[in-house]
Design a protein around this motif. Sequence first.
Motif, short mmCIF file in Angstrom:
data_model
loop_
_atom_site.label_atom_id
_atom_site.label_comp_id
_atom_site.label_asym_id
_atom_site.label_seq_id
_atom_site.Cartn_x
_atom_site.Cartn_y
_atom_site.Cartn_z
N UNK A 258 4.94 0.97 -2.09
CA UNK A 258 3.86 2.65 -1.14
C UNK A 258 3.38 2.47 -0.78
N UNK A 259 2.36 1.31 0.13
CA UNK A 259 1.68 1.60 0.23
C UNK A 259 2.25 1.78 2.00
N UNK A 260 3.03 1.20 2.46
CA UNK A 260 3.62 0.69 3.64
C UNK A 260 4.31 2.50 4.12
N UNK A 261 4.78 3.36 2.92
CA UNK A 261 4.69 4.61 2.93
C UNK A 261 3.84 5.64 3.00
N UNK A 262 2.81 4.78 2.18
CA UNK A 262 1.55 5.62 2.63
C UNK A 262 1.50 6.66 1.69
N UNK A 263 1.93 6.11 0.72
CA UNK A 263 2.04 6.10 -1.02
C UNK A 263 0.65 5.33 -2.19
N UNK A 264 0.27 6.56 -2.57
CA UNK A 264 0.12 5.15 -4.40
C UNK A 264 0.59 5.17 -5.68
N UNK A 265 0.51 4.42 -6.34
CA UNK A 265 1.29 4.79 -7.71
C UNK A 265 0.62 6.20 -8.30
N UNK A 266 0.03 6.81 -7.11
CA UNK A 266 0.13 8.70 -8.10
C UNK A 266 0.81 9.37 -7.67
N UNK A 267 1.45 8.47 -6.66
CA UNK A 267 2.84 9.49 -6.19
C UNK A 267 3.65 9.34 -7.01
N UNK A 268 3.83 8.65 -7.80
CA UNK A 268 5.33 8.01 -8.02
C UNK A 268 5.81 9.24 -8.90
#
Length: 132
Positions: A65-75
Amino acid sequence: MAEHQHITAPDGVAPGNGFSHVVIGTGTLVAVSGQIAVDAQGELVGRDDPEAQARQVFANLQRCLEAAGASFADVVKLTFYVTDVAHLPAVRAARDAYVDTARPPASSAVQVAGLIRPELLVEVDALAVLRA
């Protein structure tokens, strides 16, 4: 951080235990392939230990997720694949260390006959939405 609408119990649907029935988001879709319990060198973590495997799986998901600029808050959606439903409490405990349990993602759990390697007990994939 994405702002998603979570509907834990739509009218006429019983509330789930630890998941939202519906999550609505607008933005860029991030699909993370099923993650398994291997470390950065491809070595198995937690042979015969569903808790250790689940922890490694969620650590791998976080890195992806971090590699995509995301976090678990975005899941918005998680899918759990387990070789035995008895492993689900371990998977849920690992998940709860990463997700906001007050606003959990939609989730599905499937018991499978086997995963890509016979020593694997757990695999999890994720869908995330980055705010537009």
